[in-house]
Design a protein around this motif. Structure first.
Motif: not given
Length: 406
Positions: A328-343, A345-358
């Motif tokens: 569930a936490n990954f699916l939520r993170a996925q929703r965040i980075f999808r809307v960020m890319e679409e609306a 125009g930015l993609k996740p960086n390493i800080d977001f990826a590590i926080a998603t792991v956490g």
């Protein structure tokens, strides 16, 4: 002396405009005899030799490709020193010619550290390369058990340096062996256990999780992808300290101080807060869109060096999707980075990826910074070793913009 034609002179404002500098900087150049000035007839003002101004402009253009870059050179600008450690080019990251995302698939941090340090004929991570803390240092570590992991490192590293008998061995073998002890000691302090020769990703996994294999693999990959990132703020700080002749322990301590700032490694804490906040909401997309509408930056997205997306984040999020794709936490993170890319125009960086792991592994708050610091310790040691080998101290000059000398 015959009076020179007026066309050979510039006013102060004309001279400053031609050089692209402030009046204060112009006066500083005059005080250093780089530009000649003379009193204007029947006036208290001065005029400046045009030939000197243009000669200086030519010299400055020759010294750097873009003479107007100015302070931008120190902020994602032009290269300022040579390094053979890390290459960021064409949207990819390489450690000494090896693709970092490929290394993250199977290499551990010790293997990547040896690569970054340039260890061709030396294997630094032997069973003997483990610091044996004194009872006094063990006692202090126990007293600091309730403080944050990063604060423990900053408190214990100076004392550990006093107990490392070969810390002043500046040979290639000596630096590599000291680096191995130091990396393992940082891992032990962060984990809250005694130093050992166990792989550092396993040490950290035991401290932060139940020790399951998928978690260990994600933490291993996150450490490798955090190992170095060229001449960022903390790496530059490390090189400045190493250039003075300070020990590896002191250089790494300086790197940690720089990294914990909220614009550097400390940014991971803001991303952790974002994911925690979103975990209590059903309208994740609407919440992200509202932040964009309010011009409230969403942390963990975009990177000046990767206009098409941070390859470290892409590699790590791909691994998370493979191992925890239905979490569930990954699916939520996925929703965040999808809307960020679409609306946005930015993609996740390493800080977001590590926080998603956490978030997926249910790591404690602050774990992202711990992962970053432990991984980056390998790179800091590499930069310090490279700086030692140059035999140079880093001492740039400032462009003076203050008041004119009186």
């Amino acid at each position: 002396m015959a009076e020179l034609p007026e066309s050979l002179y510039l006013t102060a404002r004309e001279a400053a405009a031609e050089l692209g500098i402030s009046l204060a900087t112009l006066y500083a150049y005059v005080s250093r005899d780089m530009i000649r000035s003379e009193p204007m007839p029947d006036s208290r003002a001065k005029r400046y030799r045009a030939e000197d101004v243009r000669a200086l402009k030519r010299r400055r253009s020759a010294e750097k490709p873009d003479a107007t870059a100015g302070s931008g050179t120190l902020s994602f600008g032009l290269p300022v020193l040579d390094s053979a450690i890390t290459l960021i080019a064409d949207g990819r990251l390489h450690y000494r010619g090896s693709d970092a995302t490929a290394l993250a698939k199977s290499s551990n941090l010790e293997q990547v550290a040896a690569l970054i340090w340039g260890c061709r004929d030396v294997q630094p991570f032997t069973k003997e390369a483990v610091l044996a803390p004194s009872e006094r240092l063990k006692g202090l570590a126990a007293e600091l058990a309730r403080t944050s992991r990063i604060e423990r490192c900053l408190s214990l590293l100076p004392l550990a340096a006093l107990e490392d008998a070969t810390v002043y061995n500046m040979t290639d073998r000596g630096l590599a062996t000291t680096g191995a002890r130091l990396l393992r000691y940082v891992a032990a302090v962060i984990a809250g256990e005694a130093p050992s020769d166990k792989p550092v990703h396993e040490v950290l996994t035991r401290a932060l999780t139940q020790g399951e294999k998928p978690a260990s693999e994600l933490i291993r990959a996150a450490l490798v992808l955090s190992a170095d990132h060229e001449l960022n703020a903390s790496a530059f700080t490390v090189r400045c300290v190493a250039g003075t002749g300070a020990t590896l322990y002191a250089a790494v301590q300086a790197g940690i101080c720089a990294a914990q700032g909220p614009r550097h490694g400390g940014l991971s804490g803001r991303v952790e807060s974002l994911l925690l906040d979103m975990s209590n909401r059903q309208d994740v997309e609407d919440a992200v869109l509202q932040r964009l509408k309010d011009n409230d930056p969403v942390p963990g997205f975009g990177h000046p060096l990767y206009p098409d997306g941070d390859p470290r984040a892409a590699a790590l999020l791909s691994m998370v999707a493979e191992k925890y794709g239905d979490d569930a936490n990954f699916l939520r993170a996925q929703r965040i980075f999808r809307v960020m890319e679409e609306a946005g125009g930015l993609k996740p960086n390493i800080d977001f990826a590590i926080a998603t792991v956490g978030a997926v592994l249910h790591l404690p708050r602050g774990a992202g910074l711990s992962i970053f610091v432990l991984g980056r310790t390998a790179g800091w040691i590499g930069h310090a070793i490279e700086q030692y080998r140059t035999g140079l101290m880093i001492r740039p000059r400032a462009r003076y913009t203050g008041e004119a000398p009186r």
